[in-house]
Enzyme design. Structure first.
Site, mmCIF file in Angstrom:
data_model
loop_
_atom_site.group_PDB
_atom_site.id
_atom_site.type_symbol
_atom_site.label_atom_id
_atom_site.label_comp_id
_atom_site.label_asym_id
_atom_site.label_seq_id
_atom_site.Cartn_x
_atom_site.Cartn_y
_atom_site.Cartn_z
ATOM 1 N N LYS A 1 0.854 -1.204 0.000
ATOM 2 C CA LYS A 1 0.000 0.000 0.000
ATOM 3 C C LYS A 1 0.884 1.245 0.000
ATOM 4 O O LYS A 1 1.760 1.376 0.854
ATOM 5 C CB LYS A 1 -0.897 0.030 1.237
ATOM 6 C CG LYS A 1 -1.982 -1.026 1.259
ATOM 7 C CD LYS A 1 -2.833 -0.878 2.501
ATOM 8 C CE LYS A 1 -3.777 -2.043 2.659
ATOM 9 N NZ LYS A 1 -4.529 -1.969 3.944
ATOM 10 N N LYS B 1 2.805 2.655 6.512
ATOM 11 C CA LYS B 1 3.882 2.184 7.396
ATOM 12 C C LYS B 1 3.589 0.729 7.786
ATOM 13 O O LYS B 1 2.431 0.306 7.778
ATOM 14 C CB LYS B 1 3.927 3.029 8.668
ATOM 15 C CG LYS B 1 4.340 4.490 8.479
ATOM 16 C CD LYS B 1 4.563 5.111 9.865
ATOM 17 C CE LYS B 1 4.938 6.579 9.748
ATOM 18 N NZ LYS B 1 3.819 7.354 9.132
HETATM 19 N N1 C2G Z 1 -11.813 4.616 9.111
HETATM 20 C C1 C2G Z 1 -12.800 5.522 9.494
HETATM 21 N N2 C2G Z 1 -12.465 6.573 10.274
HETATM 22 C C2 C2G Z 1 -11.191 6.748 10.702
HETATM 23 C C3 C2G Z 1 -10.192 5.831 10.329
HETATM 24 C C4 C2G Z 1 -10.530 4.752 9.519
HETATM 25 O O1 C2G Z 1 -13.980 5.377 9.111
HETATM 26 N N3 C2G Z 1 -10.902 7.823 11.487
HETATM 27 C C5 C2G Z 1 -12.189 3.481 8.259
HETATM 28 C C6 C2G Z 1 -11.477 3.464 6.916
HETATM 29 O O2 C2G Z 1 -12.146 4.298 5.977
HETATM 30 C C7 C2G Z 1 -11.559 1.983 6.541
HETATM 31 C C8 C2G Z 1 -11.503 1.275 7.913
HETATM 32 O O3 C2G Z 1 -11.818 2.285 8.903
HETATM 33 O O4 C2G Z 1 -12.821 1.693 5.928
HETATM 34 C C9 C2G Z 1 -10.138 0.700 8.216
HETATM 35 O O5 C2G Z 1 -9.192 1.753 8.134
HETATM 36 P P1 C2G Z 1 -7.649 1.359 7.814
HETATM 37 O O6 C2G Z 1 -7.244 0.266 8.728
HETATM 38 O O7 C2G Z 1 -6.866 2.622 7.735
HETATM 39 O O8 C2G Z 1 -7.833 0.726 6.363
HETATM 40 P P2 C2G Z 1 -6.892 0.971 5.085
HETATM 41 O O9 C2G Z 1 -5.475 0.933 5.498
HETATM 42 O O10 C2G Z 1 -7.436 2.154 4.388
HETATM 43 O O11 C2G Z 1 -7.114 -0.389 4.261
HETATM 44 O O12 C2G Z 1 -8.272 -2.801 0.373
HETATM 45 C C10 C2G Z 1 -8.629 -1.737 1.217
HETATM 46 C C11 C2G Z 1 -7.614 -1.546 2.305
HETATM 47 O O13 C2G Z 1 -7.305 -2.752 2.959
HETATM 48 C C12 C2G Z 1 -8.134 -0.519 3.305
#
Ligand code: C2G
Length: 133
Positions: free
Chosen positions: A44, A48
């Site tokens: 991605k 990190k």
């Molecule tokens: N999220 C949210 N509000 C936040 C942080 C995250 O609604 N303050 C949501 C993100 O939009 C996502 C989910 O929580 O739907 C998980 O967030 P991450 O772990 O950051 O996911 P990401 O790294 O974006 O991975 O194939 C898609 C990826 O695997 C998504």
């Protein structure tokens, strides 16, 4: 039974994650999370390495009452197969993914919904706050 699927890294689990999972579960009866493996996270852009390993992140998600199943997310391209193989009715993601080609193609296979992202928290914000404590 309506089956909902969402994807993410879910590192340093926080209330924004929980609110997403809760709203996703409210949209159906059974919620599956496609959890990014450590190896997939390396693919991605700008991501990190997770603080917690895949196994720890999986155990934490499985302890959440809104989550019914956790499966590994290992590639960008597995989603259509996941929708078919897991018999998914709707994929739900936070609005930071709105319009992304990583998800838009799923509209041919299931419902797709983006939920407003929770402002005021994020894994990277938590890392920054702890760094300067
Ligand atoms: N999220 C949210 N509000 C936040 C942080 C995250 O609604 N303050 C949501 C993100 O939009 C996502 C989910 O929580 O739907 C998980 O967030 P991450 O772990 O950051 O996911 P990401 O790294 O974006 O991975 O194939 C898609 C990826 O695997 C998504």
């Amino acid at each position: 039974m309506r089956r909902v699927l969402t994807y993410g890294t879910y590192d340093l689990l926080h209330w924004g994650h929980i609110r997403l999972l809760q709203r996703a579960k409210d949209l159906g009866d059974y919620l599956i999370v496609g959890l990014s493996t450590d190896e997939f996270n390396e693919l991605k852009p700008g991501k990190k390495p997770s603080y917690h390993s895949y196994e720890v992140r999986k155990m934490m998600l499985e302890s959440i009452r809104f989550v019914d199943m956790v499966v590994p997310e290992t590639t960008w391209t597995q989603k259509v197969d996941d929708v078919r193989d897991l018999d998914i009715d709707m994929v739900v993601m936070g609005s930071d993914w709105e319009g992304s080609p990583r998800f838009e193609h799923l509209r041919d296979h299931c419902e797709l919904l983006y939920l407003p992202r929770t402002e005021g928290t994020s894994t990277s914000q938590i890392r920054r706050d702890l760094l300067f404590e």
